[in-house]
Structure formats: structure tokens, C-alpha cells
Write an enzyme that holds these catalytic residues in place. Structure first.
Site, PDB file in Angstrom:
ATOM      1  N   GLY A  10       0.721  -1.305  -0.067  1.00 34.89           N
ATOM      2  CA  GLY A  10       0.051   0.082  -0.030  1.00 34.89           C
ATOM      3  C   GLY A  10       0.820   1.219   0.176  1.00 34.89           C
ATOM      4  N   ASN A  35      -6.379  -3.459  -2.132  1.00 39.43           N
ATOM      5  CA  ASN A  35      -6.094  -2.128  -2.391  1.00 39.43           C
ATOM      6  C   ASN A  35      -4.836  -1.613  -2.722  1.00 39.43           C
ATOM      7  OD1 ASN A  35      -7.559   0.404  -2.660  1.00 39.43           O
ATOM      8  ND2 ASN A  35      -6.360   1.323  -0.839  1.00 39.43           N
ATOM      9  N   PHE A  80       0.269  -2.328   8.695  1.00 38.83           N
ATOM     10  CA  PHE A  80      -0.577  -1.363   7.945  1.00 38.83           C
ATOM     11  C   PHE A  80      -1.871  -1.853   7.539  1.00 38.83           C
ATOM     12  CE2 PHE A  80       4.218  -0.295   7.090  1.00 38.83           C
ATOM     13  CZ  PHE A  80       4.034   1.257   7.532  1.00 38.83           C
ATOM     14  N   SER A 124      -4.422   6.841  13.579  1.00 40.92           N
ATOM     15  CA  SER A 124      -4.765   7.781  12.943  1.00 40.92           C
ATOM     16  C   SER A 124      -5.370   8.901  13.606  1.00 40.92           C
ATOM     17  CB  SER A 124      -5.918   7.554  11.739  1.00 40.92           C
ATOM     18  OG  SER A 124      -6.707   8.588  11.264  1.00 40.92           O
ATOM     19  N   THR A 126      -7.672  10.646  13.227  1.00 37.44           N
ATOM     20  CA  THR A 126      -9.318  10.458  13.057  1.00 37.44           C
ATOM     21  C   THR A 126      -9.818   9.947  14.842  1.00 37.44           C
ATOM     22  OG1 THR A 126     -10.984   9.737  11.699  1.00 37.44           O
ATOM     23  CG2 THR A 126      -9.450   7.978  12.124  1.00 37.44           C
ATOM     24  N   TYR A 147     -14.785   3.218  10.513  1.00 40.59           N
ATOM     25  CA  TYR A 147     -13.252   3.210  10.139  1.00 40.59           C
ATOM     26  C   TYR A 147     -12.477   3.627  11.415  1.00 40.59           C
ATOM     27  CZ  TYR A 147      -8.840   4.838   8.756  1.00 40.59           C
ATOM     28  OH  TYR A 147      -7.248   4.961   8.689  1.00 40.59           O
ATOM     29  N   LYS A 151      -9.941   1.816  14.554  1.00 35.20           N
ATOM     30  CA  LYS A 151      -8.605   2.434  14.932  1.00 35.20           C
ATOM     31  C   LYS A 151      -8.546   2.592  16.481  1.00 35.20           C
ATOM     32  CE  LYS A 151      -6.449   2.595  10.942  1.00 35.20           C
ATOM     33  NZ  LYS A 151      -5.507   1.682  10.685  1.00 35.20           N
TER      34      LYS A 151
HETATM   35  P1  NAD Z   1      -3.403   1.577   1.645  1.00 35.57           P
HETATM   36  O1  NAD Z   1      -4.819   0.942   1.132  1.00 35.57           O
HETATM   37  O2  NAD Z   1      -2.556   2.048   0.538  1.00 35.57           O
HETATM   38  O3  NAD Z   1      -2.733   0.055   2.130  1.00 35.57           O
HETATM   39  C1  NAD Z   1      -3.278  -0.710   3.085  1.00 35.57           C
HETATM   40  C2  NAD Z   1      -2.773  -2.036   2.571  1.00 35.57           C
HETATM   41  O4  NAD Z   1      -3.302  -3.122   3.230  1.00 35.57           O
HETATM   42  C3  NAD Z   1      -3.440  -2.223   1.050  1.00 35.57           C
HETATM   43  O5  NAD Z   1      -2.046  -2.733   0.277  1.00 35.57           O
HETATM   44  C4  NAD Z   1      -4.347  -3.385   1.266  1.00 35.57           C
HETATM   45  O6  NAD Z   1      -4.276  -4.301  -0.073  1.00 35.57           O
HETATM   46  C5  NAD Z   1      -3.746  -4.149   2.568  1.00 35.57           C
HETATM   47  N1  NAD Z   1      -4.924  -4.838   3.091  1.00 35.57           N
HETATM   48  C6  NAD Z   1      -6.062  -4.457   3.605  1.00 35.57           C
HETATM   49  N2  NAD Z   1      -6.698  -5.452   4.318  1.00 35.57           N
HETATM   50  C7  NAD Z   1      -5.763  -6.484   4.316  1.00 35.57           C
HETATM   51  C8  NAD Z   1      -5.890  -7.783   4.654  1.00 35.57           C
HETATM   52  N3  NAD Z   1      -6.857  -8.211   5.507  1.00 35.57           N
HETATM   53  N4  NAD Z   1      -4.825  -8.710   4.620  1.00 35.57           N
HETATM   54  C9  NAD Z   1      -3.729  -8.113   3.783  1.00 35.57           C
HETATM   55  N5  NAD Z   1      -3.518  -7.054   3.507  1.00 35.57           N
HETATM   56  C10 NAD Z   1      -4.652  -6.247   3.652  1.00 35.57           C
HETATM   57  O7  NAD Z   1      -3.539   2.720   2.852  1.00 35.57           O
HETATM   58  P2  NAD Z   1      -2.327   3.459   3.253  1.00 35.57           P
HETATM   59  O8  NAD Z   1      -2.858   4.778   2.989  1.00 35.57           O
HETATM   60  O9  NAD Z   1      -0.926   2.847   3.024  1.00 35.57           O
HETATM   61  O10 NAD Z   1      -2.555   3.238   4.898  1.00 35.57           O
HETATM   62  C11 NAD Z   1      -1.706   2.311   5.579  1.00 35.57           C
HETATM   63  C12 NAD Z   1      -2.316   2.191   7.121  1.00 35.57           C
HETATM   64  O11 NAD Z   1      -2.306   3.606   7.665  1.00 35.57           O
HETATM   65  C13 NAD Z   1      -3.787   2.079   7.270  1.00 35.57           C
HETATM   66  O12 NAD Z   1      -3.842   1.053   8.419  1.00 35.57           O
HETATM   67  C14 NAD Z   1      -4.601   3.100   7.308  1.00 35.57           C
HETATM   68  O13 NAD Z   1      -5.829   3.006   8.055  1.00 35.57           O
HETATM   69  C15 NAD Z   1      -3.443   3.852   8.055  1.00 35.57           C
HETATM   70  N6  NAD Z   1      -3.861   5.527   7.808  1.00 35.57           N
HETATM   71  C16 NAD Z   1      -3.631   5.956   6.636  1.00 35.57           C
HETATM   72  C17 NAD Z   1      -4.005   7.286   6.526  1.00 35.57           C
HETATM   73  C18 NAD Z   1      -3.971   7.915   4.938  1.00 35.57           C
HETATM   74  O14 NAD Z   1      -4.221   9.075   4.952  1.00 35.57           O
HETATM   75  N7  NAD Z   1      -3.214   7.138   4.111  1.00 35.57           N
HETATM   76  C19 NAD Z   1      -3.885   8.209   7.493  1.00 35.57           C
HETATM   77  C20 NAD Z   1      -4.005   7.749   8.846  1.00 35.57           C
HETATM   78  C21 NAD Z   1      -3.710   6.450   8.910  1.00 35.57           C
HETATM   79  C1  UD1 Z   2      -9.735  12.155   5.939  1.00 33.23           C
HETATM   80  C2  UD1 Z   2     -10.524  11.141   6.552  1.00 33.23           C
HETATM   81  C3  UD1 Z   2      -9.892  10.903   7.830  1.00 33.23           C
HETATM   82  C4  UD1 Z   2      -8.529  10.371   7.428  1.00 33.23           C
HETATM   83  C5  UD1 Z   2      -7.685  11.251   6.697  1.00 33.23           C
HETATM   84  C6  UD1 Z   2      -6.422  11.051   6.328  1.00 33.23           C
HETATM   85  C7  UD1 Z   2     -12.924  12.139   6.062  1.00 33.23           C
HETATM   86  C8  UD1 Z   2     -14.328  12.448   6.828  1.00 33.23           C
HETATM   87  N1  UD1 Z   2     -11.935  11.771   6.849  1.00 33.23           N
HETATM   88  O1  UD1 Z   2      -9.761  13.416   6.766  1.00 33.23           O
HETATM   89  O2  UD1 Z   2     -10.719   9.790   8.440  1.00 33.23           O
HETATM   90  O3  UD1 Z   2      -7.930   9.869   8.596  1.00 33.23           O
HETATM   91  O4  UD1 Z   2      -8.506  11.823   5.518  1.00 33.23           O
HETATM   92  O5  UD1 Z   2      -6.236  10.262   5.289  1.00 33.23           O
HETATM   93  O6  UD1 Z   2     -12.913  11.304   5.054  1.00 33.23           O
HETATM   94  N2  UD1 Z   2     -11.543  18.601   1.022  1.00 33.23           N
HETATM   95  C9  UD1 Z   2     -12.012  19.294  -0.130  1.00 33.23           C
HETATM   96  N3  UD1 Z   2     -12.143  18.763  -1.197  1.00 33.23           N
HETATM   97  C10 UD1 Z   2     -11.867  17.431  -1.688  1.00 33.23           C
HETATM   98  C11 UD1 Z   2     -11.258  16.676  -0.821  1.00 33.23           C
HETATM   99  C12 UD1 Z   2     -10.970  17.307   0.767  1.00 33.23           C
HETATM  100  O7  UD1 Z   2     -12.097  20.474   0.215  1.00 33.23           O
HETATM  101  O8  UD1 Z   2     -12.197  17.012  -2.793  1.00 33.23           O
HETATM  102  C13 UD1 Z   2     -10.981  19.419   2.169  1.00 33.23           C
HETATM  103  C14 UD1 Z   2     -11.608  18.781   3.419  1.00 33.23           C
HETATM  104  O9  UD1 Z   2     -12.894  19.280   3.906  1.00 33.23           O
HETATM  105  C15 UD1 Z   2     -10.735  18.924   4.432  1.00 33.23           C
HETATM  106  C16 UD1 Z   2      -9.160  18.952   3.641  1.00 33.23           C
HETATM  107  O10 UD1 Z   2      -9.560  18.983   2.355  1.00 33.23           O
HETATM  108  O11 UD1 Z   2     -10.760  20.365   5.091  1.00 33.23           O
HETATM  109  C17 UD1 Z   2      -8.393  17.769   3.827  1.00 33.23           C
HETATM  110  O12 UD1 Z   2      -9.303  16.374   3.336  1.00 33.23           O
HETATM  111  P1  UD1 Z   2      -8.793  15.159   3.471  1.00 33.23           P
HETATM  112  O13 UD1 Z   2      -7.671  14.930   2.634  1.00 33.23           O
HETATM  113  O14 UD1 Z   2     -10.010  13.980   2.988  1.00 33.23           O
HETATM  114  O15 UD1 Z   2      -8.322  14.655   4.757  1.00 33.23           O
HETATM  115  P2  UD1 Z   2      -9.283  14.944   6.341  1.00 33.23           P
HETATM  116  O16 UD1 Z   2     -10.571  15.548   6.137  1.00 33.23           O
HETATM  117  O17 UD1 Z   2      -8.194  15.266   7.391  1.00 33.23           O
END
Ligand code: NAD
Ligand code: UD1
Length: 334
Positions: A10, A35, A80, A124, A126, A147, A151
């Protein structure tokens, strides 16, 4: 001894694996590719010139997971693997609770069985209830969607595991808003569907895939009315995992750290910076607020700095340039 990385193909996992390999760790990746795409493995090899093991396995599949622990000498796990779309979690809560929570339970049971008791977990921002930013690790918790609940629940489960047996070493990393991509442009966030998050949406507008950005509300109580977030470069986030790993390999504990820059930027700030960094204008329109959004959310990451020696090093210009480079080099994703 190897580091097992679940969800390693991911977005954040792949960047973390690059850092692990560059630091000389042996890496074993587990991902069910729900994903992500297998192509990322070639890109990781291209960047690092290093080899690693990959298993296409679902962490819910206990037998397959046990085989991996039998065949490899695992020292610690970076976990992750998770589903991560807020909207989808509201529509399909059972799928989220099953994948994220049951998946983690199975993983922890297998770890326990094979006496592997070191874990870095992806949490997160969140999990925080309000927007009384800057948010410290002690700010009030409370999620508003399935979601976020997964967490919060997993954090609690991991704390309970440590309480029951403090030979575990567990670190919960609460990421704020990861953006950007590896400087090579070879790996990045592969958004196939319409992106939910701001930065991938902006890069898709910039490349002409989407007509304009919809700004979700300009009537928040912020300096320009748009939402404020703590955007942090994915490579900085990846490096945070190595610091966290270092700590638990030497210490039994259950600690939690915010990973953010400590600075909040509005949606309009991001649009202006993107144009400044790339020379491309982003057409936008203002629409209704997105349900569940808060006005302001940014981190106090003092604890990560003081205890892990981690702080973000890349600025908003780097984040915009690297996001754009990834988009340009991979207009159709991997
Ligand atoms: P991502 O979707 O790119 O990566 C997650 C990976 O987990 C994917 O490759 C998916 O195929 C794999 N996966 C899901 N379920 C699985 C399962 N049951 N068995 C094996 N593999 C599985 O997401 P990311 O953005 O890289 O996020 C990584 C982690 O960080 C996640 O736990 C996510 O919730 C957390 N996180 C992400 C963000 C963000 O904005 N990207 C923010 C806060 C927390
Ligand atoms: C989202 C997720 C949050 C996750 C975080 C990081 C929701 C409600 N929350 O939050 O759970 O932890 O991403 O991955 O989905 N925005 C726009 N237009 C867009 C997209 C976003 O105006 O098309 C604004 C949003 O209102 C926000 C800011 O941009 O103010 C950032 O948005 P986003 O990137 O989705 O992150 P979070 O809102 O922090």
C-alpha cells in the site's frame, strides 16, 4: 531476523519498506492486494536494489499467516493492513470491523504463538474527538465513523495485550494527513477511483482527469473559511516507523505518538502552494461541507521529537512537487 510488514504494497507501507531496506533490514511483506498492485514490488526493487519476500496473503487467514511465521525468523511487525475509506466504512461497517479488527486479532494471536511481541501499528488522527488543535496524545478520543472506531478499538486491544503481558513492545502511531510520494516518482498514492482526499484530487485536476476541485465549505471558523489540516510528507511518516521500531526493539512498552508537522494549512493554502510549486492553476468551486469534517486538525508532535527523535523534514513545497511528480510519471497509476 526480519521485519514483517502487513499491508506493505500500500501507499505508506511501500514507502516504509524502501526506508527499511535502505537501512539494511530484512523485510517480509504480507498483503492481499485488495487495495494495491503487485507492480509496486518492482518499483521498490528499482529504488533500493534490494530483495525481500512477498506473500499474497490475507491476514484473516490464520493458517497462511502461521506458515509465514514458521518459514521466516520474524523479529517485529509493522501493521499497516487495513481498509481505510471513511465513506465505505459507513456503508459497510461489518466489512470494516471484520477486516481491521478480526485481522489484527488473528495477527496478534499468531505473533503471540510464535513469540513475536514487537509491533508498530498504524493509527490515525481520526481517533481524536474534537478540533481543539494542536492535538496532543492526551487530547480527548472519540471517533465518528466505523473506520475511526476500528482504529480506536485496535488501540485499546493493543493496550490490553501489553497490560496482560508487558514483555510486548507496541507503538501506536497516529498519522495526520500523509501526502507526497518518493522523490524518484516511482512509488506514490495509487488512487484508481475518485480520490477522497485533497492532494490526490488536486493532482488529478492538474493532469486534466477532473475538471475542478470541489472545496468542501468555506464557512468554517478559520482564517479563510476552509478546513485546516496537518499535511505531512509520506517519506517523513515512513522514517517515523524506523524510529518507532528502534525504540521497541530495545524496550518493552505501549506508547503512542502523533506524526504530524505541527503546522496547519487551509485548503486554499494547499491550492496556492500547488500552483507555486508546479506552475499549474487549479480551478475550483466551493460546495457544501462534507459531513464529519472538522474545521481544524493539526498535531502537537513534541512527544515524537523528544522520545523518538523524529520530526518532519519535508515542507509543503516538497509535498506538492513530489505528489505532482508521481502523478505525471504514473498518470494511470501502477
Ligand atoms: P493502503 O490502502 O494504500 O494500504 C493498506 C494495504 O493493506 C493495502 O495494500 C491493502 O491491500 C492491504 N490490506 C487491507 N486489508 C488486508 C488484509 N485483510 N490482509 C492483507 N492485506 C490487507 O493504505 P495506506 O494509506 O497505506 O494506509 C496504511 C495504514 O495507515 C492503514 O492502516 C490506514 O488506516 C492508516 N492510515 C492511513 C492514512 C492515510 O491518509 N493514508 C491516515 C491515517 C492512518
Ligand atoms: C480524511 C478522513 C480521515 C482520514 C484522513 C487522512 C473523512 C471524513 N476523513 O480526513 O478519517 O484519517 O482523511 O487520510 O474522510 N477537501 C476538499 N475537497 C476534496 C477533498 C478534501 O475541500 O475534494 C478538504 C476537506 O474538507 C478537508 C481537507 O480538504 O478540509 C483535507 O481533506 P482530506 O484530505 O480528505 O483529509 P481529512 O479531512 O483530514
Amino acid at each position: 531476523m526480519a521485519i514483517l510488514v502487513t499491508g506493505g504494497t500500500g501507499y505508506i507501507g511501500s514507502h516504509t519498506i524502501v526506508e527499511l531496506l535502505n537501512e539494511g533490514y530484512d523485510v517480509v511483506i504480507v498483503d492481499n492486494l485488495s487495495n494495491s498492485k503487485i507492480e509496486v514490488l518492482h518499483k521498490i526493487k528499482q529504488i533500493t536494489k534490494k530483495d525481500f519476500k512477498f506473500y499474497e496473503v490475507d491476514i484473516l487467514c490464520r493458517e497462511a499467516l502461521e506458515e509465514i511465521f514458521k518459514k521466516n525468523s520474524i523479529e517485529a511487525v509493522i501493521h499497516f493492513a487495513s481498509l481505510k475509506s471513511v465513506g465505505e466504512s459507513v456503508a459497510k461497517p461489518l466489512m470494516y470491523y471484520n477486516n481491521n479488527i478480526v485481522g489484527t486479532l488473528v495477527l496478534c494471536e499468531v505473533m503471540n504463538r510464535y513469540n513475536v511481541k514487537k509491533m508498530v501499528f498504524s493509527s490515525s488522527a481520526t481517533v481524536y474527538k474534537g478540533s481543539d488543535s494542536p492535538l496532543t496524545e492526551d487530547s480527548e478520543l472519540g471517533a465518528t465513523n466505523p473506520y475511526g472506531n476500528t482504529k480506536l478499538m485496535i488501540e485499546q486491544i493493543l493496550r490490553d495485550i501489553y497490560m496482560s503481558n508487558n514483555s510486548w513492545g507496541i507503538t501506536l502511531l497516529r498519522y495526520f494527513n500523509p501526502v507526497g510520494a518518493h522523490e524518484s516518482g516511482l512509488i506514490g498514492e495509487d488512487s484508481v477511483d475518485t480520490p477522497n482526499n485533497l492532494m490526490p484530487y488536486i493532482t488529478q485536476v492538474a493532469i486534466g482527469k477532473r475538471k475542478q476541485l470541489n472545496i468542501f465549505g468555506d464557512d468554517y471558523n478559520t482564517y479563510d473559511g476552509t478546513g485546516i489540516r496537518d499535511y505531512v510528507h509520506v517519506v517523513d511518516i515512513a522514517k517515523g516507523h524506523l524510529k518507532a521500531l528502534d525504540e521497541i526493539l530495545n524496550k518493552n512498552q505501549c506508547e503512542v505518538y502523533n506524526l504530524g508537522t505541527g503546522k496547519g494549512y487551509s485548503v486554499l493554502d494547499i491550492i496556492y502552494q500547488f500552483t507555486e510549486s508546479t506552475g499549474i492553476d487549479i480551478p475550483y468551486t466551493v460546495c457544501n461541507r462534507r459531513p464529519g469534517d472538522v474545521a481544524i486538525c493539526y498535531a502537537d508532535s513534541t512527544s515524537a521529537y523528544e522520545k523518538l527523535g523524529w520530526k518532519s523534514e519535508r515542507n509543503l513545497d516538497d509535498m506538492c512537487r513530489d505528489s505532482w511528480k508521481w502523478q505525471v510519471l504514473n498518470p494511470f497509476g501502477y
